[in-house]
Structure formats: structure tokens, C-alpha cells
Design an enzyme around this catalytic site. Sequence first.
Site, PDB file in Angstrom:
ATOM      1  N   ASP B 315      15.665 -50.117 -11.965  1.00  0.00           N
ATOM      2  CA  ASP B 315      15.377 -49.647 -10.616  1.00  0.00           C
ATOM      3  C   ASP B 315      15.121 -48.156 -10.658  1.00  0.00           C
ATOM      4  O   ASP B 315      15.809 -47.440 -11.390  1.00  0.00           O
ATOM      5  CB  ASP B 315      16.571 -49.940  -9.709  1.00  0.00           C
ATOM      6  CG  ASP B 315      16.512 -51.354  -9.182  1.00  0.00           C
ATOM      7  OD1 ASP B 315      15.389 -51.844  -8.956  1.00  0.00           O
ATOM      8  OD2 ASP B 315      17.585 -51.969  -9.028  1.00  0.00           O
ATOM      9  N   ASP B 352      19.286 -33.555  11.064  1.00  0.00           N
ATOM     10  CA  ASP B 352      18.997 -34.699  10.176  1.00  0.00           C
ATOM     11  C   ASP B 352      20.023 -34.711   9.046  1.00  0.00           C
ATOM     12  O   ASP B 352      19.998 -33.866   8.170  1.00  0.00           O
ATOM     13  CB  ASP B 352      17.572 -34.525   9.625  1.00  0.00           C
ATOM     14  CG  ASP B 352      17.135 -35.705   8.792  1.00  0.00           C
ATOM     15  OD1 ASP B 352      17.982 -36.613   8.559  1.00  0.00           O
ATOM     16  OD2 ASP B 352      15.967 -35.722   8.368  1.00  0.00           O
ATOM     17  N   MET B 391       8.925 -40.738  13.037  1.00  0.00           N
ATOM     18  CA  MET B 391       9.048 -39.282  12.924  1.00  0.00           C
ATOM     19  C   MET B 391      10.430 -38.895  13.428  1.00  0.00           C
ATOM     20  O   MET B 391      11.091 -39.643  14.143  1.00  0.00           O
ATOM     21  CB  MET B 391       8.016 -38.572  13.818  1.00  0.00           C
ATOM     22  CG  MET B 391       6.579 -38.789  13.373  1.00  0.00           C
ATOM     23  SD  MET B 391       5.476 -37.737  14.316  1.00  0.00           S
ATOM     24  CE  MET B 391       5.787 -38.272  15.970  1.00  0.00           C
ATOM     25  N   SER B 392      10.866 -37.730  13.040  1.00  0.00           N
ATOM     26  CA  SER B 392      12.049 -37.156  13.685  1.00  0.00           C
ATOM     27  C   SER B 392      11.726 -35.695  13.982  1.00  0.00           C
ATOM     28  O   SER B 392      10.691 -35.189  13.557  1.00  0.00           O
ATOM     29  CB  SER B 392      13.273 -37.275  12.758  1.00  0.00           C
ATOM     30  OG  SER B 392      13.067 -36.478  11.618  1.00  0.00           O
TER      31      SER B 392
END
Lengths: 600, 690
Positions: B315, B352, B391-392
Site C-alpha cells: 500500500d 483545518d 472545498m474548505s
Amino acid sequence: MTANDCLQVGLFLAVLLLLVKPMGAYMARVFADAPNRVTRFGARAERGIYRLCGVDPAEDMGWKRYALAMLAFNVLGLLAVYALQRLQPWLPLNPQHFGAVSPDSAMNTAISFASNTNWQGYAGESTMSYLTQMLGLAVQNFLSAATGIAVLVAVVRGFVRRSAQGLGNFWVDLVRGTLYVLLPLSLLMALLLVSQGVVQNFKPYVDVPLVQASSYTETLKDAAGNARKDAAGHALTREVAVTAQTLPMGPAASQIAIKQLGTNGGGFFNANSAHPFENPTPFSNFVEMLAIFLIPGGLCLTFGHMVGDRRQGWALLATMLLIFVPLALGAVAAEQAGNPALHALAVDAHASALQAGGNMEGKETRFGIVSSGLFAAITTAASCGAVNAMHDSLTPLGGLVPMWLMQLGEVVFGGVGSGLYGMLAFAVVAVFIAGLMVGRTPEYLGKKIEAHEMKMASLAVLLPCALVVICTAVAVLVPAGVAGIANPGAHGFSEVLYAVSSASNNNGSAFGGLSANTPFWNVLLGLCMFFARFPLAIAMLAMAGSLAAKRHVPESAGTLPTHTPLFVVLLACVVIVVGALTFLPALALGPIAEYLMSGH
Amino acid sequence: MNTHSHAVRGLDRALVLKAVADSFRKLSPRLQFRNPVMFVVFVCSVLTTLLWVQAVAGHGEAPAGFIFWVGVWLWFTLLFANFAEALAEGRGKAQAAALRSSRKDVVAKRLAAAERNAAITFVPSSELRAGHYVLVEAGDPVPGDGEVVAGAASVDESAITGESAPVIRESGGDRSAVTGGTKVLSDWLVVRITRNPGESFLDRMIAMVEGAARRKTPNEIALTILLAKFTLIFLLACATLLPYSIYSVQAAGQGHPITLTVLVALLVCLIPTTIGALLSAIGIAGMDRMIRANVIATSGRAVEAAGDVDVLLLDKTGTITLGNRQAVAFHAAPGVEERRLAEAAQLASLADETPEGRSVVVLAKERFGLREHALEALHAQFVPFSAQTRMSGVDIGRRRIRKGALDAVERHLESRGSHLPPMVKRMAEDVARRGATPLVVAEDDAALGVIELKDIVKGGIKERFAEMRRMGIKTVMITGDNPLTAAAIAAEAGVDDFLAEATPETKLKLIRDIQSENRLVAMCGDGTNDAPALAQADVAVAMNTGTQAAKEAGNMVDLDSNPTKLIEVVEIGKQMLITRGALTTFSIANDIAKYFAIIPAAFATTYPALDALNVMRLATPQSAILSAVIFNALIIVFLIPLALKGVKYRALGAGALLRRNLLVYGLGGIAVPFVGIKLIDMLLVLLGLA
């Protein structure tokens, strides 16, 4: 070693290498699954034979069926040869009116020729009718060789085929091996031999007066066969004058060609390739030596073609040469060095323009030291067993080489087909050990080597070794065995060890000295020859059967490469170490003790 | 398993003592019979002892003292072999004891239904069956393996993993599995028991480390066959030596036939006792190395398969790259100062809390010394990321700052009647081509520029992959990224191939495709959606933090939950095979010297000329034989550390590795006994035993 020695050995190897390459490519076509130029050429003859025998050439046999067909066919052949020998007084082409061969000798000879051993307890020119020689022995020379090639081809298919059940068709392989490989080569070689003076006729034996009459002393015997003695206890003797000589005749060339090519080795005459009617000139000798290695060497490259990687074939050939060349040179050097007992008497045994020097006892002057020593090494490296010099008269080390070459399992060239499948058993063992050392479950040619393969390969390696050591032990324990030994001390032991090694590895050459045409020896060696040949072939077919069913593992940088010089050396070491570790104690009591005691 | 290995190290002395005691216990013929090589030694030891008794009684074939010493060293050979095995098992047993102590029978709170408030009955944990529900509250041990169906709690798993920091377990998702024997530290969980007593993870783990579940692996069986074959050859070669010798004595007219004692000594020296004695220890030690790497394999077969792996599926996140992307650069739009872009980006990211968001704030601070503003002081309103807008951002007064993916911001601007300048679009695409993720920052209806978020490839991982390639193992990176990004990261990390936009289905298909070429695949995974792929892969390492389904599907569990461990697992698998091969080669190569010691000695009376083979110039025939026997026994002891530690694995191609190991163990195996036997002989002479 003289320059002449090196030149002769070098020339032989060079010509051999030139010939095996086309031979290998040709045989790959003969045994290819898809029709090609070669097989189309004889397609009609092939079809005719199959129809006549009621064989379905399209049948793909599993390993068991293949093995059963092989075994049944050879046992039938064995019985036919037995019957011919027993019935020969009542059959045609018997100008010398030979009687029936004794049951034990006949059985021994039948097994011997069916198993591609061609050990001879009898003397050809005083035992076998022309019919027995031609219909029994010569035919078996072809069929036993073709059987060896067929089994090999089936074993190779085990590596080639993927997730498959079948190994091919025994009858097709047998017919193709005979029709395309053995017959044409034999025809060519028989002509070459006749050109050199080998006899080929149905004439009765010829009596000729001797140019120089001679005489010999005969011991007088009573009715019971015991030596008659005078009052003082000395044996009574008389002088017998010899004025005439009997020259044996017969269809020799046709049989000698296949005797060499099929690594059979059973001579038409008792003296085998030392006989002037079997091997008259140095050139015929050279051709006979080449013929022994031609097919076994070529098959290595055929193997490379069949597995789709020619380097694999060259690697096996290189392994064989790596073992063969030093041993052959060793044998020649030992013979050239001569006998220390003679040196002590100030006899000049150095090679010069006027004499070969070295140990000429038991050798033909037309061949000399090198062609005799080299022939001895070749005939025992391959499981041929033809001889052009008396091995009993070789120096201790010169005699050790042929003996040990046989004990290595007849895998250095070995018998046609059987030598290579024996070598493949060793390769599986080598790959297993080496594979572990690179950290992967071992695989050979993309097939994983697991418990079943290991079991079968081990059996194939073990079987001849076990037969040699056990049967030698039986022979030296039983009075009937010891009775046949001619010489005292370590040399006598060598005679026994050599005979058993020869039979148990399907070689067939004799050291001489041993009186082996007795019920005990005929039975013991007969058993050796049978069990060395057929169970081993079946074990290899079983291995091939399980390999064919496996999937193919693709190669990566982590895969052990099996075509490199490193692997060649490793494989040679495995063959040598197994041979040395098994036989060193026995050899120490035979040739090594003899060598160390002979004043070196 | 740090705590365990400390415990084990502390036990070393006790372990050795216990192993000594066990080596005598293992002398039972029934146990010896399982190993053909050592069984032959066993029979030989008994025979020699009987010969000694006969000699003491006055009818001996050789001096009683000589037979005595040969016998003693034959028994030592057996004891040393047993000791190696006992020592290898000892470590596992100590670990199993530690594990077992955490498997105490506890009282469980069984729930009538899968709800926290359902009726509780108190039952012993041994009566819990799969499908029962239990409540586990702070301070309670988890009574059995299961799946959390409700609640979230911090759990102390140190009993299993040795890691003391507690982990979070909660219902749903990939962290829902709990293991019996661990302890809930805070809050509560409702657990559905998935395992009956005796089948739990802990039980399996104990069985594995204890070696109870140990069966011979396929390769071990094949090797045993080979060793049995060699043993049989030597048995025949030695047994037939007696008739040869009897005949030779008659033929030479001097000397005595070889004695049984010498034959037995020769046989034991020749059969591959070194590898025979250490074979099972190597296997056990291989499993043990896995355990010390904190990987529990469900079978020895799995460990062996690990050595054969052709393709590693890894991974991207967590294995090849550090878990999270980080902001590494600001690319300002034409006519925009980079500082302005940085400031806007920082403002948009203040609230954020994702690692990516934090990294933007940090980068702005590093590049321009921009201090973090307090959101309250700015009267700013945070606009969280939503699936619709993708979006932020933040609204401060009339300023509307947004950051998001290229297409999201483009749509946002177009909806405001503006458009994305082509330059910015090109910049964003350039960033993507480099394997990084572009975030476009816009204020009101103008695009300010692009933040470059980059996957950080783990240090040293590229070298590991280069090693893998030399070993012939192909590495494939699995990622959900688009092919462009994936290709760039694949190039940077040096993997051979990648699978982009991977889903559980494409993963499974990839594995099947590789397997259809007959290659072995290893992978690791943790989520329930990894389970099908884990079940399909040949070597599947499940993370201990993963779901029960993943752990069930894998054939190994990594207690550290470190996906890079896969590489170590492969190396341990290879190392185990190499150790077996190396010691086999060594064992057989040893025989050459032993022949030179014993053959001249054995036939000294019959053929004195054979003394020329006594190249080591050993003092007397008896000292020669005894020295070989003693060497044969002592070499086992000397090689125990190698068997337990394993031959050092080097990432070389197969050819180079073989050359190296052949030189060391093949040539070494030929040379070492010549020196060893000579030294022992000199010592015997010194001690007056010769």
C-alpha cells in the site's frame, strides 16, 4: 604426459565437440512433438510399423503406462534372447554347431543385453551361433539403446510440459530412436569399419597354418578333472605343438557399429575391441571411441533444445567433460608412468620415437598407451563396456579411473539416454541443495523440486550405489564368489569390485581375472544388471510424471541459474562427492592399497 | 514484543538450564525415531554401550577405554542435538507462558442483546460462544476475540503486542476488532464474540510459539528425504566394509578385520549429523525470529512461502510514503505575490485540523514567518470541507477564501462569473505530474495560486526496493491516486510497478493475474475490504489493528501493524531456507576430512601402506577415530548459534549468493574439520588419552 598424449586426447575432444552439436539438434527434431522435416521423411515407414504392431501413435501415455510399456517390451526381448540361446543347436546359421548355452549363462546374457549392459560371461566366437548374435544380441543392441533414449525423452518432457498428464508415447519414441538415429548411424559406421578390415560374412571359421609354429605346456588331468601327479607330487605335464590357428568369422561389422553407438559394448569376439577383426586400425579405434560419446553427448544438447534453453544442455555437457577430462588424463598419465617394479629393474619405460613406453601389459601395440588409456576412460565414462585393452593389466591408478567412472553412476555421458537421465537425477539433488542456499524453494527448469521428486531422484542416485556395495559384500563373503578371483591381495578385491560395479551400473566391461561364467556370478550379476536398469528408469519416469503435472514457475533474479559455470562446478562436485563418499572405503582396500604398496 | 523479549533475555540462564534437562528427556527412542539421521546415531550409541559392557566383561573387540570414550561422545552427539532443539523451543515456551498468563478465565458480562442497556448475566469467559454479546467497561479484561458492535474505548493491548500505548477500538470501520486478554482502560464497548474458547487468537498464538502446531514444512520433508538417502548410502557403505575387511585380511594375510566400534564411529561421522541435529532447531528458530519481529505466522508453511515470494504488493500510504501529504511549496498565480498566496492559504487552513491543513500553516510560517492568527480574533467563520463543494476555507468579513481541488475551484469560480486563469491550471497540472497533489487557493473571484501537497516517501525505502529487485522480487505499489500521481511516486520510491485508482476488486484481480503466471504474491492489509485480497494472496500479513475479517483472511498477523514488515518477513523466510542449505552443504563437505582420519586408522593393521592417506598425521589409529567422533559432536554445539540466529541474509542475486555460500559453507566445510580434528588429536595426545 607427453605431447603426443595431449595431442591425441585434444584431437578426440575437438572432433567430438564438432559432431555433438549437429547431432543434438538433429535428435531434437526426431523427438519433437510437432511434425518436421526429419519426421516427415520417414513418416510412411513409421505409419507402416505402427499399423503392423497395432499401435496408436497418437496416444499420450501417463508415466505409469509409459513405464509399463517399457518394462513389458524389454522383458519380452529378454525372454526372446534367452530362448534363442537355448535353442540355437536346432536353429539355422550355426556353422560351428555350437550347443545350447547353459541356463544361468543364457539368462545372464539375456538380462545383460536387454539392460544395455552387455556384460559377457561367455566368449562370443566359441559360444554363440551367427543367428543368436544377429537376431538376439544385435537386435537387443538396438532396442536397449532405443529404450534408453525413449525413457530420457519422456523424462525431459516432464520438465517441458506444463500441467500435463502424458509423457509421450513409448512406441513412437522407440521406433523413432531406432529408425532415425540408431539405424542410419550404424549403417554408416558399419561401412567405415568394413573399410578398415572388420569382418562381415557368414563363413565358417578358417584354419590357417602359423607362419611361426609355437608350443605350450599342458597339465595332464585325470577323469575327474584333477591334475595328475607323479610319485614326488609334481604335476604331470606335456608339451603341445601349435602349428595352425583358427580365425573366427561372422557378421561382425554390423554388430560392432551398434555396440559402440548404443553404448552397448558386447563384443562379437571375446577379445572385444582388442580383436583385430573387431577394431583393426588406429583409425577404426578413433571412430569407435567417437561413436561411444556421440549419442550421449548429443543428447545433452537435445535436452537443451527440448527445454527451450540450449545453455542448459551445454551446461550438462560441460559438467560431464569437467569430470571426464581430468580422469581420462589421469588414466593416460598413470599408464604412461608405467610399472614401478619394472623401473626398479632399470627397464626403460620412457616414451620415445621407438617405443610407447609406460605400461604396455595387456595393450595392443597398434593402439599404444594413449588410445588404450583413453578408450578405457571413454568406455567406462559412458556405459559402453567395450574394451581395447585388458583392464586387469592397467596400473592400480589407471584401473581406478575406469572403476570409479562406473561407480559415479554412469552419468558422465553414461548409457545412451540412461546417462543423461541419471545426470538429471543428480541435477535435481544439486538444484535442491543449491536452491536452499539462495533462499527459495528449489526449482529446476521452472519446476519446483518437492518431496516426491526428491524421493525419486534419491532413489535413482542411491540404487546403483547400494547394489555395488551390497553385492560386492555378498561376493567376498560367499565361497562361490571368492572362488572366481584370480589374483591375491588387494588386486583380487579390485577384480570383484570392478565386476559388480560394471554390472550394477550397466556398463558391462570386465576387469578380467575374475572367472565369472559360473552359476553364482551369472545369477548375482544378472540381478545387479536388472535392478540397476529398470527400477531406476521407472523412478525417473515417476519423477517426470509428477513434474509434468506441475505448473511452470517463471524465472526471476532470485531463481538459481542452472546454466552457469558455477552450477556446472557444483553439479560436478555433487556427482564426485557422492561417488567418493560411497566408494572411498572400498577403493581404499582395492586399487588405492595396491597403488600405495606397489612401491610409489 | 519489547516487554516479552526483555523477559526472555532475562530468562537466558534459566532457558539454558531447562534446555539441558530437556536434552536428556528427549533421548526417548520414540522421539528420536522421528529424525532418521539422529535415530541411527541413537542405535549406534546403544550398540557401542553394549560393546563396552562386553569389553568390560573381558570379551571386548577393542580396549574397553577406547570403546568407552567413543560411546561417551556418541551419546554427547545425541545430547547436543537435543539441546539445540530444546533451546530453540525454550524461547517459544517462555513466550507462551507469558501469553498464557493473560488468558486467565475471567467473569464476563454477557448481554441478552446487542445493546448496552440489555440485561446482564455474569458468566465465566470459558462459557462464551461465538455470537454472544458482552459488555466490557473500563477496567475489564476483554473476555474473548470479537467485534465491537457499539461504543468506543481505549484498550491496552500490551499483553499481545508488547506496545504499552493504548489504542482506540470502536464500532464500525477498520478498528473494530478486539482480542481476548487485552484490557479496556476507559469508556465501554459492546462486543460480539466471534470465537469459541480454545480457538481464539491468543490460543493460536500460544500454540504457534510453543511449537505445538508445528508440523514439518514441505521443504523440510524433502530435505529429510535427502538426508535419509545420504544416511542410507553411508549405512550401506559402512556395513559392507566389514565383509570387505574380513576378505582383505584373508587376502593380505595380515591384520585384523575392522571392529564394530570403528565401523559405528565411521558411520556416525559420515551421516549428516550436523544438519540432522540442527534441522528442527532451524525451523523452530525461524518461527521464533518471526515472533521476535512481532509477526505471528499461522503455520511454518507460510514462513517458507514468504521466502518464495515473487511479487510484493505494498500500500502506498503508510508503507511507501509517510501517512500524510505535506505542503511543500506555494506557486503564486501571475501577478500575485507568493506571500499573499501563503497568507490566504494559511487563513483557509487555520481551522483545518487534518495533517494536510496543519502542514500548510506550518509551511507559511516557515517561508514567510506568518504567525498563526486566532480565528476568534479575526471574527472569521470556518467553512468546512463538504462532499458537494469539495472545498474548505474561511469567511473573514467580506473576504471569502477557498481551497480545493482544481476542478472544484474552477467550478466555484465559474459559478461566480469568473474563470480560472490558464496559467494556474497549467501550474496545477505540473504539480500533479510531479506526483504531488495541487490545491488551488481562490479569494473571492480570483485564483491566487496553487499549494503543492506532496507525499513524503519514507527514508531508506528506495534502497529496500533496490534490494528486493536484486533478490528477484518485484514490488507493486497500490494506491487510490490517479495514474499520473501514482507514476510519479512510484518513480520516486523506485517500485517496479503500480496499481492506481485501486479498489478491492482491482486489487483482487491483480493478485489473480499475477498468480495465473504462477508467481507467488505477498501483501498486507488491514481493512475488511482487504479480506478477499488477503485470502487470495500467498503470503498475507494482516495488521493487528485491522478488522477481525482481515486477520482471519491473512496467514500472518503483524502485531506492530507496520506494513513495511512484509519485507522483513520475506527475508526471514529466505534466511530459514538458506540456513538449512548451508548446514547441509557443510555437513556433507565435512565427510571428506573424516575419511582421511578414519580410513587409514581402520585398516592400519591390514594395509599399513594406507597410512599415506593420514595427511593430518594423527597420532594413533585410536586417537584418529576418537578425534573424528569428538569433532563430529562438538561441531553441533558450535553451530547452534548459527542455527538459531540464521545465516546472515544478503540481498544479492541468486548466482552471487550461491557463490558466496558455497565458498563459505562448502569450501569451509571441507577445510574446517581438517584443522579441528588435528587440534583435538593434539589435545588427546596432551591429555594422554591417545
